[in-house]
Design a protein around this motif. Structure first.
Motif, mmCIF file in Angstrom:
data_model
loop_
_atom_site.group_PDB
_atom_site.id
_atom_site.type_symbol
_atom_site.label_atom_id
_atom_site.label_comp_id
_atom_site.label_asym_id
_atom_site.label_seq_id
_atom_site.Cartn_x
_atom_site.Cartn_y
_atom_site.Cartn_z
ATOM 1 N N UNK A 152 33.506 26.563 -45.435
ATOM 2 C CA UNK A 152 32.500 25.738 -46.095
ATOM 3 C C UNK A 152 32.702 25.705 -47.607
ATOM 4 N N UNK A 153 32.106 24.692 -48.254
ATOM 5 C CA UNK A 153 32.200 24.566 -49.713
ATOM 6 C C UNK A 153 31.042 25.238 -50.428
ATOM 7 N N UNK A 154 29.923 25.453 -49.738
ATOM 8 C CA UNK A 154 28.754 26.102 -50.327
ATOM 9 C C UNK A 154 28.627 27.486 -49.693
ATOM 10 N N UNK A 155 28.698 28.528 -50.503
ATOM 11 C CA UNK A 155 28.714 29.889 -49.963
ATOM 12 C C UNK A 155 27.320 30.427 -49.657
ATOM 13 N N UNK A 156 26.277 29.613 -49.827
ATOM 14 C CA UNK A 156 24.911 30.063 -49.613
ATOM 15 C C UNK A 156 24.189 29.285 -48.517
ATOM 16 N N UNK A 157 24.367 27.973 -48.467
ATOM 17 C CA UNK A 157 23.614 27.128 -47.534
ATOM 18 C C UNK A 157 23.950 27.467 -46.086
ATOM 19 N N UNK A 158 22.936 27.481 -45.201
ATOM 20 C CA UNK A 158 23.185 27.802 -43.785
ATOM 21 C C UNK A 158 24.059 26.749 -43.106
ATOM 22 N N UNK A 163 23.565 27.365 -32.772
ATOM 23 C CA UNK A 163 23.304 28.473 -33.672
ATOM 24 C C UNK A 163 23.337 28.079 -35.131
ATOM 25 N N UNK A 164 22.666 28.897 -35.943
ATOM 26 C CA UNK A 164 22.627 28.717 -37.393
ATOM 27 C C UNK A 164 22.938 30.058 -38.032
ATOM 28 N N UNK A 165 23.861 30.061 -38.990
ATOM 29 C CA UNK A 165 24.212 31.293 -39.709
ATOM 30 C C UNK A 165 24.446 30.977 -41.181
ATOM 31 N N UNK A 166 24.318 31.991 -42.002
ATOM 32 C CA UNK A 166 24.660 31.854 -43.420
ATOM 33 C C UNK A 166 26.119 32.287 -43.589
ATOM 34 N N UNK A 167 26.857 31.584 -44.424
ATOM 35 C CA UNK A 167 28.262 31.957 -44.627
ATOM 36 C C UNK A 167 28.395 33.215 -45.480
ATOM 37 N N UNK A 168 29.559 33.807 -45.395
ATOM 38 C CA UNK A 168 29.912 34.958 -46.221
ATOM 39 C C UNK A 168 31.274 34.669 -46.828
ATOM 40 N N UNK A 169 31.325 34.521 -48.137
ATOM 41 C CA UNK A 169 32.591 34.250 -48.809
ATOM 42 C C UNK A 169 33.221 32.920 -48.415
ATOM 43 N N UNK A 170 32.409 31.916 -48.133
ATOM 44 C CA UNK A 170 32.936 30.595 -47.797
ATOM 45 C C UNK A 170 33.300 30.419 -46.337
ATOM 46 N N UNK A 171 32.952 31.407 -45.499
ATOM 47 C CA UNK A 171 33.251 31.322 -44.073
ATOM 48 C C UNK A 171 32.000 31.687 -43.277
ATOM 49 N N UNK A 172 31.693 30.879 -42.269
ATOM 50 C CA UNK A 172 30.575 31.163 -41.368
ATOM 51 C C UNK A 172 31.143 31.487 -39.992
ATOM 52 N N UNK A 173 30.669 32.580 -39.399
ATOM 53 C CA UNK A 173 31.123 33.015 -38.080
ATOM 54 C C UNK A 173 29.928 33.118 -37.146
ATOM 55 N N UNK A 220 33.344 33.889 -27.550
ATOM 56 C CA UNK A 220 34.365 33.568 -28.552
ATOM 57 C C UNK A 220 33.699 33.507 -29.913
ATOM 58 N N UNK A 221 34.496 33.548 -30.966
ATOM 59 C CA UNK A 221 33.956 33.460 -32.316
ATOM 60 C C UNK A 221 34.332 32.118 -32.921
ATOM 61 N N UNK A 222 33.299 31.296 -33.202
ATOM 62 C CA UNK A 222 33.507 30.024 -33.901
ATOM 63 C C UNK A 222 33.522 30.315 -35.394
ATOM 64 N N UNK A 223 34.394 29.599 -36.108
ATOM 65 C CA UNK A 223 34.579 29.825 -37.539
ATOM 66 C C UNK A 223 34.501 28.500 -38.266
ATOM 67 N N UNK A 224 33.703 28.446 -39.337
ATOM 68 C CA UNK A 224 33.626 27.244 -40.178
ATOM 69 C C UNK A 224 33.924 27.634 -41.620
#
Length: 129
Positions: free
Chosen positions: A56-62, A73-83, A50-54
């Protein structure tokens, strides 16, 4: 001299009152995409992806994702959303949450009921849950 100290303290006190607190990086929403999986009690099954979605307020922080308090898992967001992909290993209730700052409290999470998944091509059939 005491009048000067009092005036200086009053100026610094007023400045502190108007200072805007800095906003930290925060996860504001967590969601989960169920894909094409299906079941009577839940659409989420063990061994299925499945795809978890967060959001976020910071578009850079992991962003660190957790399943019942254990990081997966750890990911960097893209456009305010981390998948990130999530594959539940056990049936039962799973609380999926995410944070963007180290040691930050969980402010957004989602509870997901997971049953036993059986793969059928691009989808899973879910039993129980």
């Amino acid at each position: 001299m005491t009048m000067r100290v009092g005036a200086v303290a009053a100026v610094f006190g007023a400045a502190a009152m108007w200072a805007v607190p800095s906003a930290g990086a925060t996860v504001t929403q967590v969601g989960m995409h169920p894909r094409l999986d299906f079941g009577l009690a839940t659409n989420y099954g063990t061994g299925c992806t499945y795809t978890a979605r967060a959001t976020v307020t910071d578009v850079v922080a992991p962003v660190v994702f957790y399943d019942n308090g254990v990081p997966f898992g750890v990911v960097r967001p893209s456009g305010g959303v981390a998948l990130i992909d999530w594959v539940p290993a056990t049936p039962g209730i799973h609380t999926v949450s995410a944070v963007q700052e180290p040691d930050a409290p969980f402010v957004a999470s989602i509870d997901i009921r997971v049953g036993n998944g059986v793969h059928l091509g691009h989808a899973c059939t879910v039993f129980g849950g």
